[in-house]
Design a protein around this motif. Structure first.
Motif, mmCIF file in Angstrom:
data_model
loop_
_atom_site.group_PDB
_atom_site.id
_atom_site.type_symbol
_atom_site.label_atom_id
_atom_site.label_comp_id
_atom_site.label_asym_id
_atom_site.label_seq_id
_atom_site.Cartn_x
_atom_site.Cartn_y
_atom_site.Cartn_z
ATOM 1 N N GLN A 1 -9.778 77.599 36.625
ATOM 2 C CA GLN A 1 -10.298 77.199 37.663
ATOM 3 C C GLN A 1 -9.633 75.956 38.826
ATOM 4 O O GLN A 1 -8.555 75.958 39.785
ATOM 5 C CB GLN A 1 -11.759 77.228 37.474
ATOM 6 C CG GLN A 1 -12.423 76.534 38.797
ATOM 7 C CD GLN A 1 -13.640 76.125 38.838
ATOM 8 O OE1 GLN A 1 -14.012 75.967 37.432
ATOM 9 N NE2 GLN A 1 -14.378 75.504 39.493
ATOM 10 N N THR B 1 -16.103 81.806 43.888
ATOM 11 C CA THR B 1 -16.989 80.753 43.104
ATOM 12 C C THR B 1 -18.499 82.373 43.154
ATOM 13 O O THR B 1 -18.822 81.341 42.213
ATOM 14 C CB THR B 1 -18.037 81.140 45.703
ATOM 15 O OG1 THR B 1 -17.094 79.751 45.436
ATOM 16 C CG2 THR B 1 -19.029 79.386 44.740
ATOM 17 N N ASN B 2 -18.452 82.986 43.492
ATOM 18 C CA ASN B 2 -19.559 83.734 43.092
ATOM 19 C C ASN B 2 -18.846 84.219 41.078
ATOM 20 O O ASN B 2 -20.103 84.775 40.747
ATOM 21 C CB ASN B 2 -20.240 85.476 43.333
ATOM 22 C CG ASN B 2 -20.012 85.375 44.970
ATOM 23 O OD1 ASN B 2 -21.266 84.206 45.524
ATOM 24 N ND2 ASN B 2 -20.007 85.817 45.976
ATOM 25 N N SER C 1 -19.791 81.293 39.200
ATOM 26 C CA SER C 1 -21.034 81.165 38.743
ATOM 27 C C SER C 1 -21.110 82.273 38.142
ATOM 28 O O SER C 1 -22.554 82.486 37.163
ATOM 29 C CB SER C 1 -21.536 80.715 40.398
ATOM 30 O OG SER C 1 -23.442 81.209 40.027
ATOM 31 N N GLN C 2 -21.304 83.236 38.023
ATOM 32 C CA GLN C 2 -21.756 84.402 37.184
ATOM 33 C C GLN C 2 -20.935 84.480 35.366
ATOM 34 O O GLN C 2 -22.228 84.292 34.719
ATOM 35 C CB GLN C 2 -20.980 85.677 37.423
ATOM 36 C CG GLN C 2 -21.513 86.615 36.843
ATOM 37 C CD GLN C 2 -23.273 87.279 36.822
ATOM 38 O OE1 GLN C 2 -24.066 87.162 38.136
ATOM 39 N NE2 GLN C 2 -23.598 87.231 35.407
ATOM 40 N N ARG D 1 -19.941 81.147 34.127
ATOM 41 C CA ARG D 1 -21.167 80.246 33.924
ATOM 42 C C ARG D 1 -22.260 80.527 33.182
ATOM 43 O O ARG D 1 -23.074 80.459 31.754
ATOM 44 C CB ARG D 1 -20.704 79.038 34.863
ATOM 45 C CG ARG D 1 -19.441 78.183 34.993
ATOM 46 C CD ARG D 1 -19.968 77.512 36.053
ATOM 47 N NE ARG D 1 -18.794 76.427 35.877
ATOM 48 C CZ ARG D 1 -17.134 76.504 37.105
ATOM 49 N NH1 ARG D 1 -18.426 77.437 37.885
ATOM 50 N NH2 ARG D 1 -16.848 76.150 37.145
ATOM 51 N N LYS D 2 -22.897 81.559 34.278
ATOM 52 C CA LYS D 2 -24.511 81.848 33.490
ATOM 53 C C LYS D 2 -24.283 82.609 32.270
ATOM 54 O O LYS D 2 -25.380 82.746 31.637
ATOM 55 C CB LYS D 2 -24.692 82.627 35.302
ATOM 56 C CG LYS D 2 -26.445 83.174 34.970
ATOM 57 C CD LYS D 2 -27.145 84.733 35.539
ATOM 58 C CE LYS D 2 -28.291 84.377 35.798
ATOM 59 N NZ LYS D 2 -29.023 85.269 36.628
ATOM 60 N N LYS E 1 -23.027 75.260 32.280
ATOM 61 C CA LYS E 1 -23.586 74.470 32.883
ATOM 62 C C LYS E 1 -22.798 73.973 34.419
ATOM 63 O O LYS E 1 -21.521 74.615 33.928
ATOM 64 C CB LYS E 1 -23.978 73.383 32.276
ATOM 65 C CG LYS E 1 -25.510 73.206 31.810
ATOM 66 C CD LYS E 1 -25.420 72.136 31.503
ATOM 67 C CE LYS E 1 -26.710 71.539 30.775
ATOM 68 N NZ LYS E 1 -27.405 70.244 30.411
ATOM 69 N N SER E 2 -23.515 75.506 35.540
ATOM 70 C CA SER E 2 -22.566 74.572 36.688
ATOM 71 C C SER E 2 -22.132 73.210 36.883
ATOM 72 O O SER E 2 -22.056 72.087 36.610
ATOM 73 C CB SER E 2 -23.598 75.467 37.865
ATOM 74 O OG SER E 2 -23.806 75.987 38.005
#
Length: 278
Positions: A245, A264-265, A268-269, A271-272, A277-278
């Motif tokens: 990234q 971005t999405n 985020s997905q 890391r989840k 953690k973000s």
């Protein structure tokens, strides 16, 4: 005292067959006698004539012809009624059709203002502006419009419309050959939502072959792994995405700006999914 007899009561010889006849027509052969008239045009018939000298109607055939004319009108009446019934059925389908259940032709006509994210965003007044003729667009602009159209339809769940426009979109991108990473990602996403997964996989593999850390290639591979239910591959691509990234975003590639929301999405997905953690 006897009443005077009419001329039609006199017996005369038929000029056609010679039989004794009374009235206006011979009872033996049907030939007209004196005083007979054409049933079609009302002209006086010559005694013994087979056809009317004025209109040519055969003697004694006028009445059947009239009945035939009335009979021949029946198919036209039936055809007219059938047409009206068909029109009513089609109109009923149009009024009762559920929006989005079939190809949304008028709403999905190309191009349409506000759908090209390579250009400037349209304001609220642009909705009433007539869209330009697609023939006036460049090949890249046509491909962009089709890509955005397919993506919009996919988010709206209009699968029939996606299947209708996806082949056109893919053809538009193929005309741009040789393709760059941005264009290959677009093709891969179209293939993904249209169910052409081998095509989407080929685009992702090509992107990563040229640059193993390209964010869009990793995102596309992760999406395809999700569809395939391959958790191992999914986590592998997500780890590579997070690791690449910082360095990749620093390159400020045009395609990263264009697909910023996708990146971005996806981050985020990832890391989840990986419990980071973000």
């Amino acid at each position: 005292m006897t009443s005077p007899s009419s001329p039609s009561d006199h017996t005369t010889a038929c000029p056609s067959c010679g039989a004794a006849a009374t009235g206006r027509y011979c009872a033996s052969c049907g030939a007209p006698l004196a005083g007979a008239t054409c049933a079609s045009c009302a002209a006086d018939l010559s005694p013994g004539a087979r056809f009317c000298h004025r209109c040519g109607t055969p003697v004694g055939a006028a009445a059947p012809v009239a009945r035939e004319a009335r009979t021949n009108a029946l198919p036209w009446v039936v055809a007219a009624l059938a047409f009206l019934a068909l029109f009513a059925m089609a109109a009923g389908r149009g009024f009762n059709a559920t929006r989005g259940s079939t190809v949304d032709g008028s709403q999905n006509a190309l191009p349409q203002a506000g759908l090209d994210d390579r250009g400037t965003a349209a304001d609220d007044q642009s909705a009433g502006v007539r869209a330009p003729d697609i023939s006036s667009l460049s090949p890249q602009e046509r491909a962009d419009r089709l890509y955005n159209r397919v993506m919009l339809l996919a988010t709206q769940g209009k699968i029939d419309s996606v299947q209708f426009f996806a082949p056109m979109a893919l053809t538009a991108y193929q005309m741009l050959s040789p393709l760059n990473a941005d264009q290959r990602y677009d093709m891969g996403r179209i293939g993904e939502v249209a169910g052409a997964l081998p095509l989407a996989k080929a685009q992702a593999d090509t992107i990563l072959r040229e640059n193993p850390n390209h964010l869009l290639g990793l995102i596309l591979e992760a999406r395809l792994a999700t569809l395939a239910g391959d958790t191992t591959q999914l986590h592998s691509y997500e780890r590579r995405l997070i690791a690449a990234q910082k360095a990749e975003l620093a390159k400020k590639r045009d395609e990263y700006t264009r697909h910023q929301d996708d990146i971005t999405n996806a981050l985020s997905q990832a890391r989840k999914t990986l419990g980071m953690k973000s």
